[in-house]
Motif scaffolding. Structure first.
Motif, PDB file in Angstrom:
ATOM      1  N   ALA A   1       0.863  -1.177   0.000  1.00 42.50           N
ATOM      2  CA  ALA A   1       0.000   0.000   0.000  1.00 42.50           C
ATOM      3  C   ALA A   1       0.902   1.230   0.000  1.00 42.50           C
ATOM      4  O   ALA A   1       1.657   1.444   0.948  1.00 42.50           O
ATOM      5  CB  ALA A   1      -0.918  -0.002   1.212  1.00 42.50           C
ATOM      6  N   THR A   2       0.806   2.029  -1.051  1.00 42.49           N
ATOM      7  CA  THR A   2       1.682   3.198  -1.176  1.00 42.49           C
ATOM      8  C   THR A   2       1.086   4.444  -0.533  1.00 42.49           C
ATOM      9  O   THR A   2       1.810   5.391  -0.235  1.00 42.49           O
ATOM     10  CB  THR A   2       1.982   3.483  -2.660  1.00 42.49           C
ATOM     11  N   GLY A   3      -0.229   4.480  -0.333  1.00 48.24           N
ATOM     12  CA  GLY A   3      -0.860   5.642   0.282  1.00 48.24           C
ATOM     13  C   GLY A   3      -0.910   5.535   1.796  1.00 48.24           C
ATOM     14  O   GLY A   3      -0.851   4.431   2.361  1.00 48.24           O
ATOM     15  N   VAL A   4      -1.061   6.687   2.447  1.00 48.20           N
ATOM     16  CA  VAL A   4      -1.084   6.707   3.916  1.00 48.20           C
ATOM     17  C   VAL A   4      -2.362   6.052   4.450  1.00 48.20           C
ATOM     18  O   VAL A   4      -2.314   5.242   5.384  1.00 48.20           O
ATOM     19  CB  VAL A   4      -0.971   8.162   4.432  1.00 48.20           C
ATOM     20  N   ILE A   5      -3.518   6.395   3.865  1.00 48.41           N
ATOM     21  CA  ILE A   5      -4.781   5.854   4.347  1.00 48.41           C
ATOM     22  C   ILE A   5      -5.301   4.727   3.450  1.00 48.41           C
ATOM     23  O   ILE A   5      -6.420   4.250   3.659  1.00 48.41           O
ATOM     24  CB  ILE A   5      -5.842   6.969   4.449  1.00 48.41           C
ATOM     25  N   THR A   6      -4.495   4.308   2.487  1.00 44.07           N
ATOM     26  CA  THR A   6      -4.935   3.250   1.572  1.00 44.07           C
ATOM     27  C   THR A   6      -5.292   1.954   2.295  1.00 44.07           C
ATOM     28  O   THR A   6      -6.305   1.325   1.964  1.00 44.07           O
ATOM     29  CB  THR A   6      -3.852   2.984   0.518  1.00 44.07           C
TER      30      THR A   6
ATOM     31  N   VAL B   1      -9.212   1.252   1.122  1.00 45.77           N
ATOM     32  CA  VAL B   1      -9.433   0.233   0.090  1.00 45.77           C
ATOM     33  C   VAL B   1     -10.317  -0.898   0.596  1.00 45.77           C
ATOM     34  O   VAL B   1     -11.280  -1.295  -0.087  1.00 45.77           O
ATOM     35  CB  VAL B   1      -8.084  -0.291  -0.450  1.00 45.77           C
TER      36      VAL B   1
ATOM     37  N   ASP C   1       0.369  -2.920  -5.956  1.00 45.02           N
ATOM     38  CA  ASP C   1      -0.265  -1.983  -5.029  1.00 45.02           C
ATOM     39  C   ASP C   1      -1.733  -2.358  -4.869  1.00 45.02           C
ATOM     40  O   ASP C   1      -2.421  -2.670  -5.849  1.00 45.02           O
ATOM     41  CB  ASP C   1      -0.138  -0.558  -5.569  1.00 45.02           C
TER      42      ASP C   1
ATOM     43  N   GLU D   1      -4.428  -0.624  -4.160  1.00 40.35           N
ATOM     44  CA  GLU D   1      -5.408   0.260  -4.785  1.00 40.35           C
ATOM     45  C   GLU D   1      -5.480   0.010  -6.288  1.00 40.35           C
ATOM     46  O   GLU D   1      -6.570  -0.050  -6.878  1.00 40.35           O
ATOM     47  CB  GLU D   1      -5.080   1.725  -4.508  1.00 40.35           C
TER      48      GLU D   1
ATOM     49  N   ASN E   1      -8.771  -1.454  -8.435  1.00 36.04           N
ATOM     50  CA  ASN E   1      -9.284  -0.789  -9.635  1.00 36.04           C
ATOM     51  C   ASN E   1      -9.295  -1.752 -10.825  1.00 36.04           C
ATOM     52  O   ASN E   1     -10.248  -1.770 -11.620  1.00 36.04           O
ATOM     53  CB  ASN E   1      -8.434   0.434  -9.961  1.00 36.04           C
TER      54      ASN E   1
END
Length: 267
Positions: free
Chosen positions: A67-72, A76, A156, A158, A162
């Motif tokens: 997970a590359t995002g902080v809140i991902t 997700v 990733d 996310e 998708n």
């Protein structure tokens, strides 16, 4: 007289808007209710783990998704849970849509609507199941075996969600082809003979659509185009059976001969 007519039309329009609002609220409440249940049990993390299983099975031992995002890691799984709730509530949502338009339909159209809703829902879910159990395992294994040994895949989460949602939508819509074909035949917009004549164009179009909506590998394109062609043939068979079940219309020449015979008999 005109003012009374305008007032009546306005009241009818407002009543339709109120009915639409109530139907939409019921559908939203159903989706949110199922979402709350899924959130409590088995939970967003468990639901996402099930969705990620085809990808995890193709990754090297000990490798996980990232997970590359902080809140991902939080958003997700929630997104997946909400989409799962919508899929589970889909029959009720479609029923609300049918109940809204049913009063404006003829009786024979109302008899046709409910079987179409049921068959459309089942075919869409069948398309998603085919994508999950067949396409994902096949495509992910193919990509993993094709990748160089010097590369360690770490998808990733996310981007994976998708991709999965796009494929679910593509295969779900693809499995609706028999329903679309039957509707075309039922409404008289096209005949089964014409559908058979354009079979070649449909096959070419199926591979073009598969090339656009699927990954660039040939395998995933074939896995989408082949069911599309097969389902088109199933739709033709269903349409042919529908045409045979219709009462045969009398030929105009036969009708004219019948009239002449009746006149002769009267004389």
């Amino acid at each position: 007289m005109t003012d009374a007519s305008d007032a009546s039309s306005q009241d009818t329009f407002i009543s339709h808007l109120i009915e639409l609002r109530n139907r939409l609220l019921r559908a939203v409440i159903a989706v949110l209710g199922i979402f709350v249940v899924l959130f409590l049990y088995p939970g967003p993390s468990a639901i996402y783990d099930v969705l990620a299983q085809p990808m995890l099975a193709s990754l090297p031992a000990g490798t996980r998704m990232i997970a590359t995002g902080v809140i991902t890691p939080f958003m997700v799984p929630l997104k997946v849970t909400l989409l799962t709730a919508f899929v589970l509530a889909l029959p009720f949502v479609l029923y609300q849509a049918w109940a809204f338009v049913a009063p404006g339909l003829y009786r024979h159209e109302q008899r046709l609507a409910m079987p179409l809703i049921i068959s459309s829902t089942l075919l869409f879910l069948l398309g998603m199941a085919f994508c999950y159990f067949v396409v994902f395992h096949t495509v992910f294994s193919f990509i993993a075996n094709f990748a160089p040994q010097s590369i360690t895949p770490a998808p990733d989460i996310e981007a994976y969600v998708n991709f999965v949602m796009t494929m679910f939508l593509a295969f779900g819509v693809t499995f609706e082809v028999p329903v679309a074909v039957v509707l075309l035949v039922k409404t008289g917009m096209v005949t089964v003979k014409k559908l058979r004549e354009i079979r070649g164009y449909v096959i070419v179009g199926a591979f073009v659509i598969a090339a656009v909506v699927t990954p660039p590998d040939v395998l995933s394109q074939i896995l989408l185009a082949a069911p599309l062609c097969l389902l088109y043939e199933i739709g033709i068979l269903a349409g042919a059976a529908l045409e045979k079940s219709r009462p045969r219309e009398a030929d105009p020449a036969d009708q004219a001969n019948a009239v002449v015979s009746q006149d002769d008999a009267g004389e």
